[in-house]
Each structure stands twice: as structure tokens, then as C-alpha cells.
Write a protein that holds these residues in place. Structure first.
Motif, PDB file in Angstrom:
ATOM      1  N   GLU A 293       0.602  -1.213  -0.013  1.00 49.42           N
ATOM      2  CA  GLU A 293       0.040   0.079  -0.117  1.00 49.42           C
ATOM      3  C   GLU A 293       0.758   1.185  -0.169  1.00 49.42           C
ATOM      4  N   LYS A 294       1.699   1.231   0.911  1.00 51.35           N
ATOM      5  CA  LYS A 294       2.824   2.645   0.850  1.00 51.35           C
ATOM      6  C   LYS A 294       3.482   2.982  -0.548  1.00 51.35           C
ATOM      7  N   TYR A 295       3.716   1.688  -1.052  1.00 55.81           N
ATOM      8  CA  TYR A 295       4.597   2.064  -2.240  1.00 55.81           C
ATOM      9  C   TYR A 295       3.907   2.083  -3.697  1.00 55.81           C
ATOM     10  N   GLU A 296       2.530   1.700  -3.267  1.00 61.02           N
ATOM     11  CA  GLU A 296       1.615   1.315  -4.629  1.00 61.02           C
ATOM     12  C   GLU A 296       2.166   0.394  -5.512  1.00 61.02           C
ATOM     13  N   LEU A 297       2.275  -0.749  -4.834  1.00 57.86           N
ATOM     14  CA  LEU A 297       2.837  -1.849  -5.730  1.00 57.86           C
ATOM     15  C   LEU A 297       1.786  -3.088  -5.547  1.00 57.86           C
ATOM     16  N   SER A 298       1.736  -3.712  -6.619  1.00 55.47           N
ATOM     17  CA  SER A 298       1.045  -5.053  -6.869  1.00 55.47           C
ATOM     18  C   SER A 298       1.888  -6.293  -6.305  1.00 55.47           C
ATOM     19  N   LYS A 299       0.966  -7.132  -5.447  1.00 52.52           N
ATOM     20  CA  LYS A 299       1.870  -8.463  -5.245  1.00 52.52           C
ATOM     21  C   LYS A 299       1.686  -9.343  -6.477  1.00 52.52           C
TER      22      LYS A 299
END
Length: 389
Positions: A293-299
Motif C-alpha cells: 500500500e505505501k509504495y503502490e505496488l502489486s503483489k
């Protein structure tokens, strides 16, 4: 303590001996009144502190205890960080050991009491702290838990021994010595803050189930290896519990923190142009959704703990450019990977790195990085990557 070991010529020998210690054991001690075992203990301690305790290593006439005491002590970098978390007038170190933590605590407290049941180790520590010109520290060869009964401190620090009576390693706080959960209220009544160091193997959720009053948990790593967990406990508990991670490396310091009680709902997607692998401290913390969430990344998958996006960003971990995505099947791997050279990482994937190397004849090293993992469709894949940082 054998004071003969502190003579100038003996100290010179200890610091300049670069040979095999086993060979020295066979030759015997070149000094009267000093056994070869005593000499080896000092040489071994001097060598072990080169990177771990440079201040001790570079100080003339330091007296080294048995190697287990050097192995179990905090490193200087973790001791400095630990001391930065607390300050006040008085601190009691109930499990003083070799005194590295007490040394750095003394720079932030007017009085530090160093308790150590092992009288020889207490004497050695007291002597070394004098050589290091450490002020405000009193070494007491008594059981600290009992001795503080009628005292109160700004901070009590405890690093419970993680070995049971049969010398086996233990990872539950209740099985350590002292048993902090059993004595928790006693310790809290005698301090404004309790600082607890635990094994990096301790499951954070287990620790939280054993302890009350936790306000912060610090996950401390050095060169991407988790060294210790630090727990800050205060009677006036402020919710929520904050988990803070820090990774000290030659390339700088990486930090990340999050609310342990907050929910997180990471987006899951197929691999994009860039791949992100969190550092060891974050992996230990369990903040997998929070980092997303903090780095706006997808898993890549709920259980893979690898992240992806289409543009490179600053990130507390390793960053890779995704060069190719290969389905994990015999035909594709034979065409693309068989007999190659690469660095291998597995995340949410069956089989070990060694098994994969052997199966596909992949040599270790080189500039290619292979991530064997599982995507959001539960398909096994291999990401061929090049490292950016």
C-alpha cells in the motif's frame, strides 16, 4: 583473570598472530605463566571483534572472555541503535554479559547498573569498561532480577538467555532465562519503560501473545540479516502497536514502519516491468500488505511476497528489471535456462534452491537473477531479471 595477558609483549603477540590457532595449540604457549588455552582465548576474541566490535578490537589491553560470551553479545551497530530508543537518569541492565549494550546505554543515562551472574565475566566487563573510559556504569555480580526489588529505574533492559538447561535453543519467551512473561508485572512496577531484546527467530505474533504493554517492536537487520527484535513496553500502553524495521547496509539505512493492527488489502497482478523484494527486516515484520500500500505496488500472489509495477521507485529492498517471464515447464526451461549461470531465489515455490540448480544444471553467480515463484493464477513461473540496485 590472568593479568600476565595484559603485558605489552603478550598483547603484541595476540594482535599480530595470524597463524592457525590449532597449530598454536600444538606448539604451546611461548610465555611463562600463560597457558596456551588462555592465549588462544584472547587471539580468538580479538579476531571475532574485528567487524562486530571495532571499538573493542582497536583498543589496546582489552581482555576477552570465552568465545560464547563474544558470540552472544550485541554488535556495536545494534547496541548503538538500541541505546537510541531510550534515555533517562537510570537504567538497569539485568543481563549485562560482555557489556556492549551497557557501554552505549551509559552515553544516554546518568547511571547504568550492569548485572551479571557470572562473576568472572562481570570482572572482565568491569575491567574493559575502565579501559574504554566508560562512565556512569556499575558492574554488579548478582542476580539483577532479585537485586532491583526495592529500586525503580527509568528503563530496565533484559536480553533473556535463549538456551534451556539441556543447552538446546529455545524461541518462546517463557522458556528463556529470565522468564519475562512470568515476571512482567514485577518488572513494569520497577521501571517506566521495559526494553526487551529477543531472538530473531521469535515469531512476532507469539511474542505479542506472551506480552502485555507492548508499544513498539523494532526489527533490526544488518546487511539484510535480521539480528534481533526489540520490544518497548510501557505501562500506559498507547494503541496501536507500531512495528518499525531497520536494515543497516553498506549502501545506507533502510527503514519502514506500520501499524500492526491496521488492515491492509494489497492489489494482486501478473508481473509487470519491475520486481521488488523487501529486505529481511520487512520480511520478518510481516508487513506484506502495508509495504504494498505505501509504495503502490502489486503483489504477484497473496503468499509470494514479491511486488511489481511499471516504473522504478525508491524501495527498502532489492529492485530488478523483469527481462522475461517463463512458464515453469520442462520444454520452456530447457530452452531458456538449462545449463545457464544465475542467482536463484524462491518465493512461494516448491523445492529448494539447491534442488533447482541440480535439476536444471544452473551454476551460481553472474548477472542474471531467477525468481522461481507462483503468480495470481496459481501458475508456477520463473522471472528472469537484472538487478538495478
Amino acid at each position: 583473570m590472568n593479568l600476565e595477558l595484559l603485558k605489552e609483549e603478550v598483547q603484541g603477540f595476540i594482535r599480530s598472530y595470524h597463524g592457525d590457532i590449532a597449530a598454536l595449540a600444538l606448539k604451546g604457549s611461548p610465555f611463562d605463566h600463560i597457558t596456551v588455552q588462555e592465549l588462544i582465548q584472547q587471539i580468538d576474541g580479538f579476531r571475532r571483534t574485528q567487524k562486530k566490535l571495532p571499538t573493542w578490537h582497536h583498543t589496546f589491553q582489552i581482555y576477552y572472555p570465552p568465545k560464547i560470551n563474544v558470540e552472544q553479545t550485541s554488535s556495536e551497530i545494534t547496541a548503538q541503535y538500541k541505546a537510541s530508543l531510550v534515555m533517562g537518569k537510570s537504567l538497569a541492565d539485568l543481563t549485562g554479559g560482555f557489556g556492549v549494550d551497557s557501554f552505549y546505554f551509559s552515553k544516554r543515562f546518568e547511571t547504568v547498573l550492569h548485572f551479571e551472574l557470572n562473576k568472572l565475566l562481570s570482572n572482565i566487563t568491569n575491567y574493559n569498561l575502565g579501559i574504554l573510559q566508560a562512565e556512569h556504569i556499575e558492574c554488579i555480580a548478582k542476580d539483577g532480577l532479585k537485586t532491583i526489588e526495592n529500586r525503580k529505574f527509568d528503563v530496565i533492559y533484559v536480553d533473556p538467555a535463549r538456551r534451556n538447561a539441556e543447552k538446546g535453543k529455545v524461541f518462546f519467551l517463557k522458556d528463556c532465562e529470565p522468564n519475562v512473561p512470568l515476571h512482567l508485572n514485577y518488572l513494569m512496577e520497577r521501571s517506566k519503560t521495559l526494553l526487551l531484546k529477543t531472538s530473531p527467530m521469535l515469531d512476532i505474533s507469539v511474542g505479542l501473545s506472551e506480552l502485555q504493554y507492548v508499544t513498539e517492536i523494532h526489527v533490526v537487520a544488518v546487511e539484510n540479516e535480521v539480528k534481533e527484535l526489540l520490544w518497548i513496553l510501557k505501562e500506559a500502553t498507547v494503541q496501536p502497536v507500531i512495528i518499525k524495521t531497520i536494515n543497516f547496509s553498506k549502501n545506507g539505512i533502510q527503514t519502514f514502519s506500520f501499524d500492526a493492527n491496521a488492515e491492509s488489502n494489497p492489489v494482486v497482478s501478473l508481473p509487470k516491468d519491475y520486481l521488488y523484494e523487501p529486505n529481511a527486516a520487512i520480511m520478518k515484520s510481516g508487513g506484506f500488505g502495508h509495504i504494498s500500500e505505501k509504495y503502490e505496488l502489486s503483489k504477484l500472489h497473496t503468499n509470494s511476497h514479491l511486488y511489481t509495477n511499471n516504473h522504478p521507485i525508491e524501495f527498502p529492498g532489492r529492485i530488478f528489471k523483469v527481462e522475461k517471464v517463463i512458464p515453469y515447464n520442462k520444454k520452456e526451461l530447457r530452452n531458456h535456462l538449462l545449463g545457464t549461470k544465475a542467482n536463484i531465489t524462491t518465493r512461494n515455490f516448491p523445492g529448494s534452491v539447491n534442488e533447482l540448480r541440480k535439476k536444471w544444471k544452473i551454476k551460481d553467480g553472474g548477472d542474471n537473477y531467477l525468481f522461481f515463484t507462483t503468480n495470481l493464477n496459481d501458475e508456477k513461473i520463473v522471472l528472469v531479471c537484472s538487478k538495478l540496485n
